[in-house]
Design an enzyme around this catalytic site. Structure first.
Site, PDB file in Angstrom:
ATOM      1  N   ALA A 113       2.831   5.671  -3.196  1.00 34.51           N
ATOM      2  CA  ALA A 113       3.941   6.446  -3.750  1.00 34.51           C
ATOM      3  C   ALA A 113       3.804   6.615  -5.257  1.00 34.51           C
ATOM      4  O   ALA A 113       4.074   7.693  -5.800  1.00 34.51           O
ATOM      5  CB  ALA A 113       5.259   5.754  -3.416  1.00 34.51           C
ATOM      6  N   VAL A 126       0.834  -1.197   0.000  1.00 30.45           N
ATOM      7  CA  VAL A 126       0.000   0.000   0.000  1.00 30.45           C
ATOM      8  C   VAL A 126       0.873   1.252   0.000  1.00 30.45           C
ATOM      9  O   VAL A 126       0.588   2.226  -0.704  1.00 30.45           O
ATOM     10  CB  VAL A 126      -0.959   0.011   1.205  1.00 30.45           C
ATOM     11  CG1 VAL A 126      -1.904   1.206   1.113  1.00 30.45           C
ATOM     12  CG2 VAL A 126      -1.761  -1.273   1.276  1.00 30.45           C
ATOM     13  N   ASP A 127       1.940   1.242   0.771  1.00 30.76           N
ATOM     14  CA  ASP A 127       2.882   2.363   0.740  1.00 30.76           C
ATOM     15  C   ASP A 127       3.437   2.572  -0.664  1.00 30.76           C
ATOM     16  O   ASP A 127       3.530   3.707  -1.152  1.00 30.76           O
ATOM     17  CB  ASP A 127       4.043   2.107   1.704  1.00 30.76           C
ATOM     18  CG  ASP A 127       3.710   2.458   3.146  1.00 30.76           C
ATOM     19  OD1 ASP A 127       2.772   3.235   3.374  1.00 30.76           O
ATOM     20  OD2 ASP A 127       4.396   1.946   4.045  1.00 30.76           O
ATOM     21  N   ILE A 128       3.825   1.486  -1.309  1.00 30.22           N
ATOM     22  CA  ILE A 128       4.439   1.602  -2.628  1.00 30.22           C
ATOM     23  C   ILE A 128       3.426   2.072  -3.668  1.00 30.22           C
ATOM     24  O   ILE A 128       3.714   2.957  -4.488  1.00 30.22           O
ATOM     25  CB  ILE A 128       5.081   0.263  -3.034  1.00 30.22           C
ATOM     26  CG1 ILE A 128       6.271  -0.033  -2.107  1.00 30.22           C
ATOM     27  CG2 ILE A 128       5.530   0.288  -4.485  1.00 30.22           C
ATOM     28  CD1 ILE A 128       6.841  -1.422  -2.258  1.00 30.22           C
TER      29      ILE A 128
END
Length: 412
Positions: free
Chosen positions: A190, A185-187
């Site tokens: 981003a 989810v972070d990636i």
């Protein structure tokens, strides 16, 4: 050739993964990314080890980020310049405002309101630099009842539905919800942030106007439920966990072989017929229960055991070779070390070795974007904490005496 974002200056006030991954993308595309870090500590991920990379230029009695940085930090910070700056102090804020006045983009991932108390929110900084593109990355966004909550990748994988469709079904060995093996989810957040920043830069070339970008992890997780969301919204089907099987395609899952596992990824009926013929089961492709993908999805529980029994007759290499020869997708389930030994990964130069004045020789993962006219820049190792502070402040017109005064006050 000039990089696509040559001449663009980015202030990176973010930490951990989502923000730094986005700004790393911008650095790879040629932007000058200035990473603003806490004096004496830096980005949290510098300490997220082991494993650690030891600084080759560190004094014998050095500790913390002065002596080593975690491998985690290296995944999201290549190609940047690092300065240390305590902008919670008035003198530090004044320095940051000077940087803002010259910047094109600012990326931050503080909690909602976290920077406003220092006068570093978008509305305040837009008055300093009306053309500034200010990207905020938060767990839940700048509106809604959860806006002030902190957000973390695993929490969002749970709340956003991903864990409900990841893992083995309940009642089977190892059954239960699972998070994905990387902070996906972070990636993904981003990557959405990067896209939004590029769109805002294009808008600015036409209008001269900056803007605020509000990107939330939960929004991104919901958006990237993809076909699973469509299955619910359009088919009123609440998806469940199928392990590594696919809800809409069969066979599309791992199978045990004579010496391990392969991933069989049959995408259409022709590929299924090719596989069945190769496996000595040509009659299955003509069976009305299995002749079409829709039929195979309905008859999944009948078909998969038949295929599994036959798959045990050959090795991983044998099935993969046959798949390439007979045009059905079949590949090994590689461990990370084997990924980087794969000839295709090597041919695409996805592992790159670089030299660093502070860490010696380090291996990095390359940016996967291949642009013919404006290629990504040559990879540069992530910076040691604060090593560009003097250079960046000199570019702002601060002399050595002024820098020394700031250091004495603990601002740098």
């Amino acid at each position: 050739m000039a990089a696509a974002l040559q001449g663009v200056t980015v202030l990176d006030l973010s930490r951990i993964l989502a923000g730094p991954w986005s700004t790393q993308n911008l650095a790879d595309l040629g932007a000058d990314v200035i990473k603003v870090e806490r004096p004496g500590a830096g980005d949290d991920t510098r300490g997220w080890g082991p494993p650690f990379v030891t600084r080759t230029d560190a004094p014998a009695d050095a500790s913390g980020p002065d002596a080593r940085d975690a491998a985690y930090y290296f995944c999201a910070n290549r190609g940047k310049r690092s300065i240390t700056l305590d902008f919670t102090k008035p003198e530090g804020r004044e320095v940051l405002l000077k940087l803002v006045a010259k910047a094109d983009v600012l990326v931050e991932n503080y909690k909602v309101g976290g920077l406003k108390k220092y006068g570093l929110d978008y509305a305040t900084l837009a008055a300093v630099n009306p053309s500034l593109i200010y990207c905020s990355i938060t767990g839940f966004g700048h509106s809604g009842p959860y806006a002030e909550r902190p957000g973390y990748d695993a929490l969002i994988q749970a709340m956003g539905g991903l864990m409900s469709i990841t893992g083995e079904p309940d009642g089977t060995p190892g059954g239960g919800p699972q998070k994905v093996g990387v902070a996906v989810v972070d990636i993904l957040t981003a990557l959405y942030a990067t896209s939004a920043i590029l769109a805002a830069l294009y808008h600015r070339t036409r209008t001269g106007e900056g803007q605020h970008i509000d990107v939330a992890l939960l929004d991104v997780q919901v958006a990237t439920l993809a076909n699973q969301a469509s299955n619910y919204l359009l088919g009123d089907v609440v998806p469940g966990r199928l392990g590594s099987a696919h809800p809409s395609i069969v066979p599309y899952q791992p199978f045990a072989c004579a010496d391990g596992y392969v991933m069989l990824a049959i995408g259409n009926d022709t590929q299924f017929a090719n596989f069945c013929d190769t496996a000595g089961m040509a009659e299955l492709a003509k069976d009305e229960r299995f002749a079409t993908n829709a039929a195979r999805v309905r008859s999944r529980n009948e078909l998969v055991p038949l295929l599994q029994q036959r798959m045990l007759a050959k090795t991983i290499d044998e099935w993969c070779t046959l798949g390439n020869q007979r045009n059905f997708p079949c590949g090994p389930i590689n461990t990370i070390d084997r990924v980087f030994e794969d000839p295709q990964v090597q041919a695409r130069s996805m592992r790159q070795q670089v030299q660093s004045d502070h860490y010696g020789t380090v291996d990095l993962v390359a940016n996967p974007m291949k642009l013919s006219g404006t290629p990504t820049v040559e990879p540069v190792a992530p910076p040691a904490l604060g090593v560009h502070t003097e250079d960046v402040l000199a570019e702002l017109g601060l002399d050595a005496q002024s820098v020394a005064a700031l250091r004495a006050k603990g601002v740098l």
